[in-house]
Motif scaffolding. Structure first.
Motif, mmCIF file in Angstrom:
data_model
loop_
_atom_site.group_PDB
_atom_site.id
_atom_site.type_symbol
_atom_site.label_atom_id
_atom_site.label_comp_id
_atom_site.label_asym_id
_atom_site.label_seq_id
_atom_site.Cartn_x
_atom_site.Cartn_y
_atom_site.Cartn_z
ATOM 1 N N PHE A 111 0.811 -1.214 0.000
ATOM 2 C CA PHE A 111 0.000 0.000 0.000
ATOM 3 C C PHE A 111 0.846 1.267 0.000
ATOM 4 O O PHE A 111 0.301 2.364 0.022
ATOM 5 C CB PHE A 111 -0.937 0.010 1.209
ATOM 6 C CG PHE A 111 -1.912 -1.124 1.206
ATOM 7 C CD1 PHE A 111 -2.963 -1.159 0.304
ATOM 8 C CD2 PHE A 111 -1.764 -2.180 2.089
ATOM 9 C CE1 PHE A 111 -3.860 -2.208 0.290
ATOM 10 C CE2 PHE A 111 -2.657 -3.238 2.091
ATOM 11 C CZ PHE A 111 -3.702 -3.254 1.186
ATOM 12 N N GLY A 112 2.154 1.136 0.004
ATOM 13 C CA GLY A 112 3.035 2.287 0.031
ATOM 14 C C GLY A 112 4.073 2.144 1.119
ATOM 15 O O GLY A 112 4.025 1.230 1.942
ATOM 16 N N GLY A 133 -6.332 -4.158 4.916
ATOM 17 C CA GLY A 133 -6.351 -3.227 3.795
ATOM 18 C C GLY A 133 -5.391 -2.064 3.943
ATOM 19 O O GLY A 133 -5.454 -1.105 3.175
ATOM 20 N N GLY A 134 -4.504 -2.132 4.904
ATOM 21 C CA GLY A 134 -3.528 -1.064 5.113
ATOM 22 C C GLY A 134 -2.677 -1.347 6.322
ATOM 23 O O GLY A 134 -2.811 -2.394 6.971
ATOM 24 N N TYR A 135 -1.796 -0.392 6.633
ATOM 25 C CA TYR A 135 -0.911 -0.541 7.781
ATOM 26 C C TYR A 135 -0.378 0.820 8.192
ATOM 27 O O TYR A 135 -0.431 1.783 7.436
ATOM 28 C CB TYR A 135 0.256 -1.494 7.495
ATOM 29 C CG TYR A 135 0.881 -1.340 6.124
ATOM 30 C CD1 TYR A 135 1.777 -0.301 5.833
ATOM 31 C CD2 TYR A 135 0.568 -2.232 5.109
ATOM 32 C CE1 TYR A 135 2.346 -0.179 4.579
ATOM 33 C CE2 TYR A 135 1.137 -2.110 3.849
ATOM 34 C CZ TYR A 135 2.024 -1.077 3.587
ATOM 35 O OH TYR A 135 2.583 -0.950 2.346
ATOM 36 N N TRP A 136 0.076 0.862 9.438
ATOM 37 C CA TRP A 136 0.723 2.048 9.988
ATOM 38 C C TRP A 136 2.189 1.728 10.214
ATOM 39 O O TRP A 136 2.541 0.594 10.544
ATOM 40 C CB TRP A 136 0.126 2.425 11.344
ATOM 41 C CG TRP A 136 -1.282 2.887 11.324
ATOM 42 C CD1 TRP A 136 -1.734 4.162 11.104
ATOM 43 C CD2 TRP A 136 -2.445 2.091 11.587
ATOM 44 N NE1 TRP A 136 -3.094 4.193 11.195
ATOM 45 C CE2 TRP A 136 -3.560 2.943 11.491
ATOM 46 C CE3 TRP A 136 -2.649 0.748 11.881
ATOM 47 C CZ2 TRP A 136 -4.862 2.496 11.690
ATOM 48 C CZ3 TRP A 136 -3.940 0.291 12.068
ATOM 49 C CH2 TRP A 136 -5.022 1.161 11.974
ATOM 50 N N LEU A 137 3.036 2.732 10.066
ATOM 51 C CA LEU A 137 4.446 2.639 10.441
ATOM 52 C C LEU A 137 4.690 3.657 11.537
ATOM 53 O O LEU A 137 4.063 4.717 11.557
ATOM 54 C CB LEU A 137 5.359 2.954 9.249
ATOM 55 C CG LEU A 137 5.147 2.159 7.974
ATOM 56 C CD1 LEU A 137 6.148 2.620 6.909
ATOM 57 C CD2 LEU A 137 5.281 0.676 8.236
ATOM 58 N N PHE A 145 2.957 7.020 10.151
ATOM 59 C CA PHE A 145 2.640 7.081 8.726
ATOM 60 C C PHE A 145 1.567 6.045 8.438
ATOM 61 O O PHE A 145 1.662 4.905 8.899
ATOM 62 C CB PHE A 145 3.894 6.789 7.897
ATOM 63 C CG PHE A 145 5.063 7.643 8.281
ATOM 64 C CD1 PHE A 145 5.255 8.891 7.696
ATOM 65 C CD2 PHE A 145 5.963 7.220 9.249
ATOM 66 C CE1 PHE A 145 6.334 9.687 8.057
ATOM 67 C CE2 PHE A 145 7.048 8.010 9.619
ATOM 68 C CZ PHE A 145 7.220 9.248 9.026
ATOM 69 N N SER A 146 0.538 6.414 7.697
ATOM 70 C CA SER A 146 -0.558 5.494 7.399
ATOM 71 C C SER A 146 -0.646 5.242 5.899
ATOM 72 O O SER A 146 -0.442 6.142 5.090
ATOM 73 C CB SER A 146 -1.868 6.040 7.944
ATOM 74 O OG SER A 146 -2.109 7.350 7.475
ATOM 75 N N PHE A 147 -0.975 3.993 5.549
ATOM 76 C CA PHE A 147 -1.064 3.575 4.157
ATOM 77 C C PHE A 147 -2.292 2.702 3.974
ATOM 78 O O PHE A 147 -2.721 2.016 4.896
ATOM 79 C CB PHE A 147 0.193 2.792 3.756
ATOM 80 C CG PHE A 147 1.448 3.612 3.856
ATOM 81 C CD1 PHE A 147 1.851 4.427 2.815
ATOM 82 C CD2 PHE A 147 2.214 3.590 5.008
ATOM 83 C CE1 PHE A 147 2.995 5.196 2.899
ATOM 84 C CE2 PHE A 147 3.366 4.352 5.113
ATOM 85 C CZ PHE A 147 3.752 5.154 4.059
ATOM 86 N N PHE A 152 -4.865 8.024 9.709
ATOM 87 C CA PHE A 152 -3.909 8.699 10.576
ATOM 88 C C PHE A 152 -4.655 9.247 11.794
ATOM 89 O O PHE A 152 -5.593 10.024 11.657
ATOM 90 C CB PHE A 152 -3.216 9.838 9.825
ATOM 91 C CG PHE A 152 -2.235 10.594 10.672
ATOM 92 C CD1 PHE A 152 -1.003 10.048 10.972
ATOM 93 C CD2 PHE A 152 -2.557 11.839 11.195
ATOM 94 C CE1 PHE A 152 -0.095 10.736 11.767
ATOM 95 C CE2 PHE A 152 -1.668 12.531 11.985
ATOM 96 C CZ PHE A 152 -0.434 11.975 12.275
ATOM 97 N N GLU A 153 -4.258 8.826 12.983
ATOM 98 C CA GLU A 153 -4.902 9.253 14.230
ATOM 99 C C GLU A 153 -4.006 10.172 15.043
ATOM 100 O O GLU A 153 -4.391 10.601 16.122
ATOM 101 C CB GLU A 153 -5.282 8.029 15.079
ATOM 102 C CG GLU A 153 -6.244 7.075 14.421
ATOM 103 C CD GLU A 153 -7.666 7.590 14.359
ATOM 104 O OE1 GLU A 153 -7.973 8.630 14.972
ATOM 105 O OE2 GLU A 153 -8.482 6.949 13.674
ATOM 106 N N GLY A 154 -2.806 10.467 14.555
ATOM 107 C CA GLY A 154 -1.890 11.341 15.271
ATOM 108 C C GLY A 154 -0.583 10.637 15.555
ATOM 109 O O GLY A 154 -0.421 9.452 15.311
#
Length: 176
Positions: A111-112, A133-137, A145-147, A152-154
């Protein structure tokens, strides 16, 4: 034993344990025949609630308890070391490097990534969304970072932290 002697003993013990763990990890990788086909055949086909995989900094993936093996980055020249990963609920998994580069395996979709971005601090962890369907780093300064469908929650990037961030986890609903 004096305080300094006790400290030297603890440091020495930690060094011996660290070397033993490293040798055990090398032995695990060495006893598996070369090539992903041989490793895939060695992994049992049905994962259990006790299944898990571990990954090393080169991206070598070792599975246990029936967790599926879908590949690794051992043959890929990495720009930065692998620092974590996450399982896709639909099968497969992602590995993340400290520059935020993402490597997808099995059913896990790409997803990026932040692999081409200049980051203030290295990425130290990731978490998938509940639906895969996505992931956070997350970086060690708390930059998030959200993909994909990850919202993005902060984050704490740019704020003073007493200690660096070392990992992350999502809520079961994926809302933080």
């Amino acid at each position: 034993m004096s305080g300094a002697g006790r400290l030297r003993w603890r440091v020495g013990r930690r060094a011996v344990v660290g070397v033993a763990v490293l040798l055990a990890a090398v032995a695990l990788v060495t006893v598996s025949p070369a090539g992903s086909g041989a490793r895939a055949d060695a992994a049992t086909s049905s994962a259990t609630d006790s299944s898990y995989a571990i990954v090393d900094a080169a991206g070598g993936v070792m599975t246990f308890g029936g967790a599926g093996y879908d590949g690794d980055t051992l043959e890929v020249p990495l720009q930065k070391p692998i620092v974590g990963g996450a399982a896709d609920p639909h099968g497969g998994y992602w590995l993340v490097a400290s520059d935020g580069g993402i490597f997808s395996f099995g059913n896990a979709s790409f997803f990026g990534s932040t692999g081409g971005m200049a980051l203030n601090k290295p990425v130290v962890g990731m978490a998938p969304t509940p639906d895969g369907g996505g992931y956070w780093l997350v970086a060690s300064d708390g930059g998030t970072f959200s993909f994909g469908d990850a919202v993005f929650e902060g984050g704490t990037g740019g704020q003073h932290l007493n200690q660096p961030i070392v990992g992350m986890a999502a809520t079961p609903a994926g809302a933080g």
